[in-house]
Design a protein around this motif. Structure first.
Motif, PDB file in Angstrom:
ATOM      1  N   LYS A   1      -9.124  -2.753  -4.617  1.00 41.03           N
ATOM      2  CA  LYS A   1      -8.559  -1.593  -5.304  1.00 41.03           C
ATOM      3  C   LYS A   1      -8.189  -0.487  -4.323  1.00 41.03           C
ATOM      4  O   LYS A   1      -7.187   0.227  -4.511  1.00 41.03           O
ATOM      5  N   GLU A   2      -8.974  -0.334  -3.267  1.00 43.06           N
ATOM      6  CA  GLU A   2      -8.686   0.714  -2.276  1.00 43.06           C
ATOM      7  C   GLU A   2      -7.361   0.452  -1.576  1.00 43.06           C
ATOM      8  O   GLU A   2      -6.567   1.381  -1.341  1.00 43.06           O
ATOM      9  N   LEU A   3      -7.106  -0.810  -1.243  1.00 37.50           N
ATOM     10  CA  LEU A   3      -5.834  -1.153  -0.598  1.00 37.50           C
ATOM     11  C   LEU A   3      -4.683  -0.965  -1.572  1.00 37.50           C
ATOM     12  O   LEU A   3      -3.614  -0.463  -1.195  1.00 37.50           O
ATOM     13  N   TYR A   4      -4.891  -1.364  -2.819  1.00 41.88           N
ATOM     14  CA  TYR A   4      -3.849  -1.166  -3.830  1.00 41.88           C
ATOM     15  C   TYR A   4      -3.504   0.317  -3.951  1.00 41.88           C
ATOM     16  O   TYR A   4      -2.322   0.696  -3.952  1.00 41.88           O
ATOM     17  N   ALA A   5      -4.532   1.165  -4.042  1.00 41.71           N
ATOM     18  CA  ALA A   5      -4.298   2.604  -4.204  1.00 41.71           C
ATOM     19  C   ALA A   5      -3.531   3.174  -3.020  1.00 41.71           C
ATOM     20  O   ALA A   5      -2.597   3.978  -3.186  1.00 41.71           O
ATOM     21  N   ARG A   6      -3.905   2.744  -1.825  1.00 36.70           N
ATOM     22  CA  ARG A   6      -3.246   3.256  -0.622  1.00 36.70           C
ATOM     23  C   ARG A   6      -1.796   2.795  -0.546  1.00 36.70           C
ATOM     24  O   ARG A   6      -0.875   3.606  -0.356  1.00 36.70           O
ATOM     25  N   ALA A   7      -1.571   1.488  -0.708  1.00 35.48           N
ATOM     26  CA  ALA A   7      -0.226   0.936  -0.535  1.00 35.48           C
ATOM     27  C   ALA A   7       0.715   1.340  -1.662  1.00 35.48           C
ATOM     28  O   ALA A   7       1.849   1.776  -1.418  1.00 35.48           O
ATOM     29  N   PHE A   8       0.237   1.217  -2.888  1.00 35.85           N
ATOM     30  CA  PHE A   8       1.115   1.487  -4.020  1.00 35.85           C
ATOM     31  C   PHE A   8       1.243   2.990  -4.287  1.00 35.85           C
ATOM     32  O   PHE A   8       2.251   3.434  -4.836  1.00 35.85           O
ATOM     33  N   GLY A   9       0.229   3.754  -3.887  1.00 37.99           N
ATOM     34  CA  GLY A   9       0.362   5.206  -3.967  1.00 37.99           C
ATOM     35  C   GLY A   9       1.483   5.686  -3.065  1.00 37.99           C
ATOM     36  O   GLY A   9       2.303   6.535  -3.449  1.00 37.99           O
ATOM     37  N   ARG A  10       1.537   5.112  -1.863  1.00 33.97           N
ATOM     38  CA  ARG A  10       2.621   5.449  -0.937  1.00 33.97           C
ATOM     39  C   ARG A  10       3.959   4.985  -1.507  1.00 33.97           C
ATOM     40  O   ARG A  10       4.966   5.711  -1.428  1.00 33.97           O
ATOM     41  N   ALA A  11       4.006   3.788  -2.055  1.00 34.51           N
ATOM     42  CA  ALA A  11       5.261   3.281  -2.629  1.00 34.51           C
ATOM     43  C   ALA A  11       5.746   4.191  -3.759  1.00 34.51           C
ATOM     44  O   ALA A  11       6.947   4.469  -3.872  1.00 34.51           O
ATOM     45  N   LEU A  12       4.823   4.634  -4.595  1.00 36.64           N
ATOM     46  CA  LEU A  12       5.200   5.536  -5.697  1.00 36.64           C
ATOM     47  C   LEU A  12       5.818   6.826  -5.178  1.00 36.64           C
ATOM     48  O   LEU A  12       6.750   7.364  -5.776  1.00 36.64           O
TER      49      LEU A  12
END
Length: 382
Positions: A92-103
């Protein structure tokens, strides 16, 4: 942003619906410093078998000691299963970091476009060397085709599906799928009509044969495994790793058999077009005879044709809604049953259908979207 914040923001983009084209995804990838250029990408298109081929290739690369990201859709049992590193859903931490940036760079992108770019960025952050990427729909105008550099393009079996978008003939659909062949070698499954094979051979694609002993069920899986093997050889993977990986492959929701403590048998299969129902029909006919079927469908499928196949092995059919905006209404589903000459019962949910039967063998099929609810109910009884 927290994981839940990012997840909520990504899901909110679903309101945009589908909007085909690669321009927004390319801009998003560029804004993320072109993660696709930092990965060795295997790009997969086709009507059926994409998920299975992605699984075989992923396991082969892992067996060869490669670090690999895998992006597939849709999610079947868990949202994060669409984004895997070495076969495991990302943290979840990687998802938040990567997809937060993408958003933060989304600029009008759809949910799938953000997921496509976010997945590549997450794989780079995780240190992946390879990425196995499955097309969402079609090929040429699919968001995943914004990827610029590919090691190999992979074409699985092709059939008549999404004809309103892709065209009414196999060759029309081939033209869309072939759009992923951009300056890279290509391999096409031999499990295709002759005209499909010839079309791709004329584009320089190599035709893959079949592997006789795949770990997953059905004649199609022999060709899916054979296709993955041919891809791995193009990637110069050693033969030991190839066969070790192929034989490790396992994918839920494809002729998946579960046996409860009370001896009841459940078969889960996401088949949603006539060609995909063939392995399921073979399995049920061969092992169980006539069974109880729980069926749900999305509105853009060949429902009448699918029901006609199911009716050959169903002693009773329960119709259930799918948890999707594309769900076919129960009224329309009943009309399809009448057209196919089938008498079926209606249940308010998959859970209700499971609760209300005492049948010894139960098949849940018609859409990947109904399998999660079914599996959660069944797992409590294993």
């Amino acid at each position: 942003m927290t994981y839940n914040d990012v997840l909520s923001a990504v899901f909110s983009l679903s309101a945009k619906g589908m909007d085909f084209g690669t321009e927004r995804t390319r801009r998003l990838l560029d804004a993320l410093d072109c993660p696709d250029k930092k990965l060795k990408i295997i790009h997969i298109a086709g009507t059926n078998g994409k998920g299975s081929v992605a699984e075989y290739i992923t396991e082969i690369l892992i067996a060869a000691g490669k670090k690999v990201g895998t992006f597939t859709s849709p999610a079947v049992f868990d949202y994060l299963e669409q984004f895997r590193v070495d076969g495991t859903p990302i943290e979840k931490e990687l998802y938040a970091r990567a997809f937060g940036r993408a958003l933060s760079c989304a600029d009008g992108a759809t949910q799938f476009e953000v997921e496509t770019a976010g997945a590549q960025y997450a794989f780079v952050l995780a240190g992946c060397e390879y990425a196995v990427v499955e097309c969402g729909l079609g090929g040429t105008y699919d968001a995943t085709n914004a990827i610029l550099q590919k090691e190999v393009a992979v074409i699985t079996s092709i059939g008549l599906e999404h004809t309103a978008i892709l065209g009414n003939t196999l060759l029309d659909i081939c033209k869309h799928k072939s759009g992923i062949i951009n300056g890279c070698p290509a391999v096409v499954s031999g499990y295709n009509a002759g005209e499909v094979v010839e079309f791709f051979k004329n584009l320089g694609a190599k035709v893959a044969g079949k592997y006789e002993n795949p770990p997953m069920y059905g004649e199609a899986q022999k060709y899916n495994a054979g296709l993955a093997i041919e891809v791995a050889r193009l990637l110069k993977i050693d033969e030991t790793s190839i066969y070790t990986g192929v034989n490790r492959a396992k994918l839920g929701g494809r002729c998946e058999i579960l046996t409860a403590k009370d001896g009841r048998i459940f078969v889960l299969d996401g088949a949603h077009n006539p060609a995909a129902f063939k392995p399921l029909a073979e399995l049920v006919h061969g092992q169980f005879g006539y069974v109880y079927v729980i069926f749900g469908s999305l509105s853009d499928k060949k429902v009448c044709q699918n029901l006609a196949i199911i009716n050959k092995f169903a002693k009773k059919i329960a119709l259930v809604p799918c948890p999707s905006a594309r769900n076919i209404s129960m009224e329309e589903l009943k009309k399809e049953c009448l057209e196919a000459g089938i008498c079926a019962d209606e249940e308010e949910s998959v859970t209700a259908a499971l609760e209300n039967t005492g049948e010894k063998v139960i098949v849940v099929c018609g859409s990947f979207t109904i399998l999660k609810e079914a599996k959660e109910w069944i797992e409590k009884r294993l």
